[in-house]
Design a protein around this motif. Structure first.
Motif, PDB file in Angstrom:
ATOM      1  N   LEU A   1       0.873  -1.078   0.198  1.00  0.00           N
ATOM      2  CA  LEU A   1      -0.170   0.004   0.171  1.00  0.00           C
ATOM      3  C   LEU A   1       0.765   1.282  -0.031  1.00  0.00           C
ATOM      4  O   LEU A   1       0.725   2.146  -0.851  1.00  0.00           O
ATOM      5  N   ILE A   2       2.101   1.252   0.978  1.00  0.00           N
ATOM      6  CA  ILE A   2       2.580   2.533   0.919  1.00  0.00           C
ATOM      7  C   ILE A   2       3.406   2.594  -0.311  1.00  0.00           C
ATOM      8  O   ILE A   2       3.564   3.797  -0.742  1.00  0.00           O
ATOM      9  N   SER A   3       3.978   1.481  -0.764  1.00  0.00           N
ATOM     10  CA  SER A   3       4.858   1.740  -2.097  1.00  0.00           C
ATOM     11  C   SER A   3       3.794   2.366  -3.166  1.00  0.00           C
ATOM     12  O   SER A   3       4.314   3.028  -4.118  1.00  0.00           O
ATOM     13  N   ASP A   4       2.575   1.506  -3.456  1.00  0.00           N
ATOM     14  CA  ASP A   4       1.699   2.046  -4.462  1.00  0.00           C
ATOM     15  C   ASP A   4       1.269   3.648  -4.379  1.00  0.00           C
ATOM     16  O   ASP A   4       1.064   4.176  -5.435  1.00  0.00           O
ATOM     17  N   LEU A   5       1.160   3.986  -3.126  1.00  0.00           N
ATOM     18  CA  LEU A   5       0.839   5.336  -2.883  1.00  0.00           C
ATOM     19  C   LEU A   5       1.945   6.316  -3.387  1.00  0.00           C
ATOM     20  O   LEU A   5       1.654   7.237  -3.819  1.00  0.00           O
ATOM     21  N   LYS A   6       3.235   5.768  -3.000  1.00  0.00           N
ATOM     22  CA  LYS A   6       4.244   6.695  -3.498  1.00  0.00           C
ATOM     23  C   LYS A   6       4.536   6.857  -5.005  1.00  0.00           C
ATOM     24  O   LYS A   6       4.733   7.918  -5.317  1.00  0.00           O
ATOM     25  N   TYR A   7       4.126   5.573  -5.651  1.00  0.00           N
ATOM     26  CA  TYR A   7       4.328   5.794  -7.003  1.00  0.00           C
ATOM     27  C   TYR A   7       3.114   6.015  -7.822  1.00  0.00           C
ATOM     28  O   TYR A   7       3.130   5.916  -9.289  1.00  0.00           O
ATOM     29  N   HIS A   8       2.076   6.302  -7.042  1.00  0.00           N
ATOM     30  CA  HIS A   8       0.696   6.679  -7.885  1.00  0.00           C
ATOM     31  C   HIS A   8       0.770   7.881  -8.613  1.00  0.00           C
ATOM     32  O   HIS A   8       1.232   8.853  -8.107  1.00  0.00           O
ATOM     33  N   PRO A   9      -0.056   8.196  -9.852  1.00  0.00           N
ATOM     34  CA  PRO A   9      -0.206   9.350 -10.308  1.00  0.00           C
ATOM     35  C   PRO A   9      -0.630  10.645  -9.409  1.00  0.00           C
ATOM     36  O   PRO A   9      -0.109  11.755  -9.557  1.00  0.00           O
ATOM     37  N   GLY A  10      -1.148  10.475  -8.601  1.00  0.00           N
ATOM     38  CA  GLY A  10      -1.611  11.518  -7.738  1.00  0.00           C
ATOM     39  C   GLY A  10      -0.807  11.961  -6.798  1.00  0.00           C
ATOM     40  O   GLY A  10      -0.965  12.994  -5.968  1.00  0.00           O
ATOM     41  N   SER A  11       0.521  11.207  -6.642  1.00  0.00           N
ATOM     42  CA  SER A  11       1.533  11.855  -5.667  1.00  0.00           C
ATOM     43  C   SER A  11       2.292  12.942  -6.580  1.00  0.00           C
ATOM     44  O   SER A  11       3.226  13.408  -5.700  1.00  0.00           O
ATOM     45  N   ARG A  12       1.849  13.403  -7.471  1.00  0.00           N
ATOM     46  CA  ARG A  12       2.446  14.423  -8.138  1.00  0.00           C
ATOM     47  C   ARG A  12       2.272  15.768  -7.441  1.00  0.00           C
ATOM     48  O   ARG A  12       2.604  16.875  -7.328  1.00  0.00           O
ATOM     49  N   ALA A  13       0.961  15.755  -6.587  1.00  0.00           N
ATOM     50  CA  ALA A  13       0.480  16.723  -5.684  1.00  0.00           C
ATOM     51  C   ALA A  13       0.547  16.279  -4.345  1.00  0.00           C
ATOM     52  O   ALA A  13       0.052  15.037  -4.084  1.00  0.00           O
ATOM     53  N   PRO A  14       0.598  17.182  -3.231  1.00  0.00           N
ATOM     54  CA  PRO A  14       0.440  16.862  -1.779  1.00  0.00           C
ATOM     55  C   PRO A  14      -1.058  16.413  -1.567  1.00  0.00           C
ATOM     56  O   PRO A  14      -2.027  17.104  -2.182  1.00  0.00           O
ATOM     57  N   VAL A  15      -1.110  15.557  -0.561  1.00  0.00           N
ATOM     58  CA  VAL A  15      -2.498  15.212   0.062  1.00  0.00           C
ATOM     59  C   VAL A  15      -2.504  15.995   1.453  1.00  0.00           C
ATOM     60  O   VAL A  15      -1.630  15.864   1.915  1.00  0.00           O
TER      61      VAL A  15
END
Length: 372
Positions: free
Chosen positions: A56-70
């Motif tokens: 989960l943590i790895s996929d969050l890191k490389y998800h396209p949404g990670s281009r911007a902060p949550v």
């Protein structure tokens, strides 16, 4: 073959969690129930909790949404929700999850949401709380854009065309279309300087050279205030150097105050959810008549039923009084399973209307027809 279902369960959980996380949907939204079901399946099949959480943590890191902060507030809510589920299934949280739960922070006025569509993801900075705080509804996304995208993919009407979008807002339709529909030229347009500022940022974030993470974090607190003001926005145009074969332009266009000579030459006009205000029907009709007759082109407008049918019908009758024709070319009724990211309103029927010169009429005038 025997272990494949276990891998699929972890992948499904990760995919659903990333979707809910980067769309910034509240944990009360039904998508989190789907996440919980996937989590239950992982627990039921005795998958290693630590390995699942690391994925989960790895996929969050490389998800396209990670281009911007949550926002940290949403991170807390999402990870706190996960910790409650994990406790129920007797999973021990890994440090990457538990460290976020030290302190809950307040909601910020703006939020980045990522809208996935097939292989394309669009991330937008939009309003998070009061949807009218800047005097416009253009700083959030509306479900009509989804239907317009469905129609555009299905019909292929925009392929190779020069396209003008009226009321582009913060760019959900256009930024997705530019990346997926092989459009020759796409011209975004809107009238409010605040909307055009957010659109400018979202184009840079998705198609150009985005600001740093530190700057993007700051925009969630104060918004994005450049490059336009109420005094400088009138009749402005800007061409963008983007990572796309499509030529991209943004043009200020106020239906109530424009110069016909400045209207762009295009092959087709599109719009979504722009006919809800009756006081704008007359200037919108004037603008459409001007553009359609000058370019001999059609317009396709997605309309969501939020009020009585009379609002859309009144607009279409006004259009036909000016010598244009209208007809339904596409309609959808969405369900929660369709994943429409619009938790601030319910789902409603949406129809796409084609508006064109009367000589191309294929149906009788709209008077007396029931559209919804």
């Amino acid at each position: 073959m025997g272990i494949r279902p276990k891998i699929d369960r972890a992948d499904l959980l990760s995919s659903l969690f990333c979707y809910a996380f980067y769309t910034c949907l509240p944990t009360s939204h039904r998508v989190w129930a789907d996440v919980r079901e996937a989590l239950y399946k992982c627990s039921e099949q005795d998958l290693d909790p630590e390995l699942v959480q690391n994925q989960l943590i790895s996929d969050l890191k490389y998800h396209p949404g990670s281009r911007a902060p949550v926002s940290r507030s949403h991170q807390f809510q999402a990870f706190n929700w996960f910790s409650i589920q994990a406790e129920e299934f007797k999973w021990k949280l890994i440090p990457e999850f538990s460290s976020v739960l030290d302190k809950e922070l307040e909601e910020l006025p703006f939020v980045y949401r990522t809208y996935p569509r097939g292989d394309i993801s669009v991330t937008l900075l939009e309003e998070n709380q009061d949807h009218l705080s800047h005097g416009t509804t253009g700083l959030i996304t509306w479900q009509g854009a989804y239907c317009l995208l469905d129609w555009a993919e299905w019909s292929e009407e925009l392929k190779g065309k020069s396209v003008l979008e009226l009321g582009s807002g913060i760019g959900q339709f256009g930024l997705t279309a530019v990346q997926s529909l092989q459009i020759k030229e796409f011209i975004f347009s809107d009238f409010h300087h605040s909307v055009l500022n957010y659109l400018h940022l979202n184009i840079s974030l998705n198609l150009g050279n985005p600001p740093s993470m530190e700057e993007l974090e700051e925009f969630m607190q104060r918004g994005y205030l450049e490059p336009y003001t109420a005094d400088t926005v009138r009749y402005s145009t800007k061409d963008y150097d983007v990572k796309s074969t499509t030529k991209v332009r943004v043009q200020h266009l106020d239906w109530r105050d424009y110069q016909s000579s400045l209207l762009p030459r295009v092959d087709i006009v599109v719009a979504s959810d722009i006919v809800f205000a009756k006081e704008l029907h007359r200037p919108l009709t004037d603008t459409l008549v001007d553009i359609i007759n000058t370019n001999s082109c059609p317009a396709y407008i997605a309309c969501t039923r939020r009020q009585e049918e009379g609002v859309v019908k009144a607009f279409l009758e006004m259009v036909e009084e000016r010598g244009l024709s209208s007809e339904i070319v596409y309609d959808r009724v969405y369900s929660p399973a369709d994943g429409i990211i619009a938790h601030y309103e319910g789902l409603h029927p949406v129809k796409v209307f084609k508006i064109h010169q009367d000589s191309l009429r294929t149906e009788k005038p709209s008077k007396g027809k029931v559209y919804f």
